[in-house]
Design a protein around this motif. Structure first.
Motif, PDB file in Angstrom:
ATOM      1  N   ILE A 135       1.170  -1.113  -0.125  1.00  0.00           N
ATOM      2  CA  ILE A 135       0.249  -0.212  -0.239  1.00  0.00           C
ATOM      3  C   ILE A 135       0.906   1.605  -0.047  1.00  0.00           C
ATOM      4  CG2 ILE A 135      -1.534   1.427   1.291  1.00  0.00           C
ATOM      5  CD1 ILE A 135      -3.355  -1.244   2.066  1.00  0.00           C
ATOM      6  N   LYS A 136       1.893   1.037   0.801  1.00  0.00           N
ATOM      7  CA  LYS A 136       3.271   2.495   1.037  1.00  0.00           C
ATOM      8  C   LYS A 136       3.500   2.527  -0.343  1.00  0.00           C
ATOM      9  CE  LYS A 136       4.144   2.533   5.817  1.00  0.00           C
ATOM     10  NZ  LYS A 136       4.740   2.010   7.118  1.00  0.00           N
ATOM     11  N   GLU A 137       3.603   1.849  -1.236  1.00  0.00           N
ATOM     12  CA  GLU A 137       4.633   1.702  -2.398  1.00  0.00           C
ATOM     13  C   GLU A 137       3.140   2.478  -3.995  1.00  0.00           C
ATOM     14  OE1 GLU A 137       7.539   1.806  -5.697  1.00  0.00           O
ATOM     15  OE2 GLU A 137       7.455   1.557  -3.469  1.00  0.00           O
ATOM     16  N   ALA A 138       1.808   1.360  -3.401  1.00  0.00           N
ATOM     17  CA  ALA A 138       0.880   2.714  -4.365  1.00  0.00           C
ATOM     18  C   ALA A 138       0.511   3.682  -4.276  1.00  0.00           C
ATOM     19  CB  ALA A 138      -0.363   1.253  -3.836  1.00  0.00           C
ATOM     20  N   MET A 139       1.104   4.231  -2.470  1.00  0.00           N
ATOM     21  CA  MET A 139       1.205   5.670  -2.121  1.00  0.00           C
ATOM     22  C   MET A 139       2.055   6.365  -3.330  1.00  0.00           C
ATOM     23  SD  MET A 139      -0.185   5.463   1.210  1.00  0.00           S
ATOM     24  CE  MET A 139      -0.546   7.272   2.334  1.00  0.00           C
ATOM     25  N   ARG A 140       3.113   6.164  -3.382  1.00  0.00           N
ATOM     26  CA  ARG A 140       4.098   6.459  -3.701  1.00  0.00           C
ATOM     27  C   ARG A 140       4.327   6.279  -5.457  1.00  0.00           C
ATOM     28  NH1 ARG A 140       7.740   4.622   0.782  1.00  0.00           N
ATOM     29  NH2 ARG A 140       7.504   1.896  -0.465  1.00  0.00           N
ATOM     30  N   LYS A 141       3.278   5.450  -5.732  1.00  0.00           N
ATOM     31  CA  LYS A 141       3.727   5.877  -7.453  1.00  0.00           C
ATOM     32  C   LYS A 141       2.570   6.966  -7.466  1.00  0.00           C
ATOM     33  CE  LYS A 141       5.892   2.210  -8.847  1.00  0.00           C
ATOM     34  NZ  LYS A 141       6.368   2.129  -9.901  1.00  0.00           N
TER      35      LYS A 141
END
Length: 343
Positions: free
Chosen positions: A224-230
């Motif tokens: 989820i954190k990586e999706a937020m960064r994207k």
């Protein structure tokens, strides 16, 4: 000796009377038995008249349902008598295009007039004189002074320095000499530029979208954190994107921009990038509210809601961490693992 107060009353346009077949903005003053008396707001409130038969294309049963005292609305100019000052108007001659054009023009003219009045009052100059040497020349050159004022925000000198006025003086030998001087003094120019910048500098719009995002795979929180960064990476220097957690699984994407369409487009790209990343890890993203421009009041309400949720979360003791750990276990079969350990 007391100085004379400047005249702050003046029409918005150079023409003293409107042209026939031109839509104008009116205020209803009085409703009579056969006609309605109105003021033409763009022409220093000169009086006009609308016959009851010109209120609507349909049969008039109740005048009160069509027009009310104090109401501001467009009307079409039918006849103008310059000698007597009579102006006949009609509402039934208006098309939808006429109404829209009139409202747009009046909105711009009203802002220009407000700025001109404030400058005249602050600088202690006559409003009509200010219009003669600044306002109306800008109307002629730019089709509307509003367009010139927008340019003045960033480049006042190129617009205002081109405006001049003729000044007659008695020269040597008692002869009258005509000199060409700037249209306004530096003091008046400074007041005008400051007020235009204060009133017309574009304010950034707040664009917002709301999503729900879940991922029950192993290390779901990290995904989820990586999706937020994207999502944030989809932003630009002019329109950066930020994403915040409201309360699991609800997240808010936020952007500020001067261009509404650009902001909505970038947030849509951010949502798409976030969706692609989370679905790659078998997560799910649901758009709860598509990107749209929001008011400061709505932003403030969201901030208060997030602060309330934060306070409630900090008051809860015990097993917040265990709940997050459970989310991170993903597809692991807990019962199978337990039986293997027992054996």
């Amino acid at each position: 000796m007391a100085t004379k107060a400047p005249n702050l009353e003046c029409r918005m346009y150079e023409a003293k009377l409107p042209e026939v077949d031109t839509p104008v903005m009116i205020r209803v003053n009085n409703i009579g038995d056969v006609c309605t008396y109105v003021s033409l707001l763009e022409y220093n409130n000169i009086e006009g008249m609308i016959l009851l038969s010109d209120l609507s294309r349909r049969r008039v049963r109740s005048v009160g349902s069509l027009i009310k005292v104090g109401r501001i609305e467009p009307a079409m100019v039918l006849r103008v008598n310059p000698e007597k000052g009579y102006i006949d108007l009609s509402k039934r001659r208006l098309s939808e295009g006429d109404i829209q054009a009139c409202e747009e023009r009046y909105s711009k003219s009203k802002l220009v007039h407000s700025i001109m009045q404030h400058v005249a009052q602050t600088a202690n100059v006559d409003l009509e004189d200010l219009y003669i040497h600044v306002g109306w020349p800008l109307y002629r050159k730019y089709s509307h002074a509003f367009e010139a004022f927008k340019l003045i925000v960033n480049d006042p000198d190129s617009i205002l320095n081109s405006l001049t006025r003729e000044l007659k003086e008695i020269g040597p030998g008692g002869k009258e000499v005509t000199k060409v001087v700037p249209a306004i003094s530096e003091e008046v120019k400074d007041v005008l530029v400051k007020d235009i910048r204060r009133r017309m500098t574009p304010q950034p719009l707040n664009i917002r979208a709301e999503i729900e995002m879940k991922c029950f795979q192993f290390d779901g929180v990290l995904h989820i954190k990586e999706a937020m960064r994207k999502a944030e990476a989809a932003g630009t220097k002019e329109c950066p994107v930020r994403i915040k957690l409201v309360a699991p699984p609800l997240y808010v994407l936020h952007a500020q921009t001067l261009d509404k369409e650009q902001g909505i487009s970038i947030l849509n790209k951010a949502v798409a990038a976030c969706t692609t990343e989370i679905e790659h890890h078998k997560g799910k993203l649901t758009v709860k509210e598509a990107p749209r421009a929001v008011s400061e009041r709505e932003d403030k309400r969201l901030a208060e809601h997030m602060a309330k949720l934060y306070r409630e979360n900090t008051e809860v003791s015990g097993d917040e961490e265990s709940e997050e750990d459970d989310t991170g276990l993903g597809d692991v079969d807990v019962e199978s693992r337990s039986s293997q350990m027992t054996e």
